[in-house]
Write a protein that holds these residues in place. Structure first.
Motif, short mmCIF file in Angstrom:
data_model
loop_
_atom_site.label_atom_id
_atom_site.label_comp_id
_atom_site.label_asym_id
_atom_site.label_seq_id
_atom_site.Cartn_x
_atom_site.Cartn_y
_atom_site.Cartn_z
N THR A 91 96.79 -0.63 -1.68
CA THR A 91 96.50 0.62 -0.96
C THR A 91 95.61 1.53 -1.80
O THR A 91 94.73 2.21 -1.27
N GLN A 95 98.90 2.33 5.88
CA GLN A 95 100.11 1.52 5.81
C GLN A 95 101.25 2.21 6.57
O GLN A 95 101.95 1.58 7.35
N ASP A 97 95.26 -1.63 6.58
CA ASP A 97 96.33 -1.67 5.58
C ASP A 97 97.64 -2.11 6.23
O ASP A 97 98.29 -1.34 6.91
MG LIG Z 1 100.29 -0.50 0.09
#
Ligand SMILES: [Mg+2]
Ligand SMILES: Nc1ncnc2c1ncn2[C@@H]1O[C@H](COP(=O)(O)OP(=O)(O)O)[C@@H](O)[C@H]1O
Lengths: 358, 268
Positions: free
Chosen positions: B45, B87, B178
């Motif tokens: 990330t 995410q 993500d």
């Molecule tokens: Mg991540």
């Protein structure tokens, strides 16, 4: 242009004309005392102020507490302009309506307030939450103190160290009929602003500023824009106030005044212009209606606020807008076009501190 | 030879002594789908945050179509052509599905303040055109019937899809996803995969995909980059990655605390 939009605009206009007609009848037949007319005038000013503060506090979700300062800038600017016009004999005398000077003055008041909105907004809006509240409160107070000391605004100059006189002799040319329509136009403009890409961007930033940036929005620009638009209308409200009250003292534009308007926003619903309109009327009229109970009236005011906050924590209307068209459709039993859009009162995510982006 | 869509050279960032990403290199060409994998906390990330201007790299540089992107703010990077999803889904929760997508068409709105205030013809024209474009995007994700729903009221899988639709609305050249399948059930995952295929065909964009589910990555990615503790430990074709002992070790090592991982994911 959408048909439904034209239709609802027309309906709103009709409703406004009816309200205005009632107002004329009540005034022309002397049913309303001067005192009541005064309250109506203050209601109009409060409506513009509450809606303008709703743009920053409600829609943008930034607790800015300097509203009264910008109102003060607008008030003094407008007052100085009509005074100058009167002494230089511009647009005065036979055949020229006072209203023309009045409109020019309040527009100028709004513009100067907007300019200061940009200047204050750019540094202030780098902060958020409590910090923004404190800094805007501080800016508001600075504006007040500066006005208090400026010689041409009735002050004694900065070296004197004491506040000067009020600015007096302002032409009391706020006409209730004119102010009513000015108020309507201001609210309508704020409404179209909020229902455009600008308003959408502002609401998106309140929802999630990181997602807003990730969607390509320049959040600094939109924040400053919201603040500027809000300052403009606060300036216009100030201009009206100056020409209603006739004399100005900087003390009336302190932080207490700012919080009064923010309370209206919270009371009516952060993110509902119609909520702000209702709250402005109720919270302006309520203390007056309770005047005979003298000391207890502020108590009642507070109790009303507390009750609303307990039973309607998102304000009277939340983010819901009252719509005459919708009301008519309901009465006629028509189905609403989009039933799904029933706004769930999603908790507007509170102050987000620096967080790791995942 | 064509300039690659994305080129990252020796990209790195340090958080107070912790090297979250170190010497990250990647080249993505037009239309390619590249996977970025690694155990939890590996720095995946963070790579996305670097590539989208959330963080400024402390080392290295990255280029979009040959243009240096360092120092650009998030919205500038997006406008240049890198869009992403998160995410932990970040939608405009109180707004409608349609509004969520319309916002990301920021670049396509040409009307100015006066048009908005006075609702001049240009306002109506832009709003209508972009509403149509937004509906087209929603159709790809089977969300057109949900256009008037408040985003927060959508089921989880559709929220994920809406976030991708919003990213596409920015008109990007490179899409960063993500963990798009995180928390999805197998049906939703399958649907997502077909959506990804459709957008690749339709828009011909390059995609960099973070995914936890190894089998999924192996299935759809053309190339894979594996990082662990911020360091690139392997690069190559899916087949090569699957057999790479370093990768197996990293994942086996991570297997021990797989349960902790799941916990943190829930909490995130
Ligand atoms: Mg991540
Ligand atoms: N803003 C930050 N400050 C400090 N540490 C950070 C920050 N962002 C990420 N990290 C650290 O970088 C490492 C990689 O995190 P992340 O990129 O989220 O991993 P992944 O996505 O691969 O699971 C973690 O150890 C995390 O704690």
């Amino acid at each position: 242009m959408k048909k439904s939009s034209i239709k609802s605009s027309l309906i709103n206009l009709v409703v406004l004309i009816i309200v205005f007609g009632i107002l004329i009848v009540l005034c022309e037949f002397d049913i309303l005392s001067n005192y009541i007319r005064g309250i109506l005038m203050v209601c109009c000013i409060s409506i513009i102020m509450a809606c303008s503060q709703n743009i920053t506090v409600g829609y943008l979700g930034q607790i800015a507490l300097g509203g009264a300062g910008f109102m003060g800038i607008g008030a003094y600017t407008a007052a100085i302009i009509t005074k100058a016009m009167a002494s230089a004999n511009i647009l005065v005398g036979e055949g020229v309506p006072d209203t023309l000077r009045f409109l020019i003055a309040i527009l100028a008041g709004g513009i100067l307030a907007a300019i200061f909105g940009v200047l204050v907004g750019i540094p202030a809006l780098r902060l958020r939450g409590d910090y923004l509240a404190i800094i805007t409160l501080g800016f508001g107070e600075i504006i007040r103190v500066v006005i208090q000391n400026l010689k041409f605004l009735g002050g004694k100059g900065f070296s004197e160290g004491s506040a000067g006189q009020a600015l007096v002799g302002i032409n009391r040319i706020s006409n209730l009929y004119v102010v009513f329509w000015v108020m309507v136009i201001c609210v309508a403009l704020m409404y179209t602003f909020i229902r455009s890409k600008y308003g959408r961007a502002i609401i998106a930033i309140r929802n999630d500023d990181i997602a807003a940036s990730a969607s390509g929005l320049n959040i600094t620009f939109y924040k400053v824009l919201a603040f500027t638009v809000s300052s403009f209308f606060a300036g216009v409200a100030g201009g009206i106030f100056a020409h209603y009250i006739g004399s100005l003292s900087a003390g009336s534009f302190g932080w207490l005044k700012s919080t009064e308007y923010v309370i209206m926003v919270v009371f009516g619903g952060m993110g509902s212009l119609t909520g702000s309109v209702i709250a402005a009327i109720v919270l302006t009229a309520l203390p007056e209606a309770l005047r005979e109970f003298s000391d207890y009236r502020m108590l009642a005011y507070s109790v009303a606020l507390i009750i609303v906050m307990i039973y309607r924590p998102t304000g009277l209307l939340g983010t819901y807008e009252v719509s005459v068209t919708r009301l008519i459709n309901k009465i006629l039993g028509k189905k609403e076009p989009s039933l799904h859009a029933i706004k769930a009162e999603v908790e507007a995510s509170g102050t987000k501190e620096e967080e790791v982006v995942k | 030879m064509n300039t690659p869509v994305l080129e990252a050279k020796h990209l790195g960032i340090t958080f107070g002594g912790l090297k979250a990403v170190d010497d990250f290199n990647i080249t993505i060409n037009e239309g390619e789908l590249v996977g970025l994998i690694g155990p939890n906390g590996a720095g995946k990330t963070t790579v996305f945050n670097l590539l989208t201007g959330v963080y400024q790299p402390t080392e290295g540089a990255f280029f979009l179509n040959g243009n240096k992107m360092n120092g650009k703010k998030m919205h500038e990077v997006v406008r240049a052509g890198i869009a992403r999803t998160f995410q932990n889904i970040r939608l405009f929760k109180t707004m409608t599905v349609l509004e969520n997508v319309k916002i990301a068409f920021e670049m396509d709105f040409k009307y100015k303040l006066a048009h908005a205030f006075f609702r001049l013809p240009k306002y109506w024209k832009d709003e209508k055109e972009i509403e149509e474009k937004a509906m087209d995007l929603l159709k790809i994700f089977n969300l057109e019937s949900k256009a008037d729903y408040i985003a927060n009221n959508l089921p989880y899988g559709q929220q994920r899809k809406l976030e991708i639709a919003r990213a596409l609305a920015t008109g990007m050249k490179l899409l960063l996803l993500d963990e798009p399948a995180a928390g999805m059930n197998p049906t939703e995952t399958a649907e997502l995969l077909s959506c990804i295929n459709v957008i690749r065909e339709r828009f011909g964009i390059a995609i960099l995909l973070i995914e936890h589910d190894m089998s999924l990555v192996m299935k759809i990615c053309e190339r894979i980059v594996v990082i662990d503790y911020g360091v690139t430990i392997a690069k190559g074709l899916p087949k090569e990655i699957a057999e790479n002992p370093k990768v197996i070790a990293a994942y086996l090592g991570a297997d021990d605390d797989l349960e902790d991982e799941e916990d943190t994911k829930e909490g995130a």
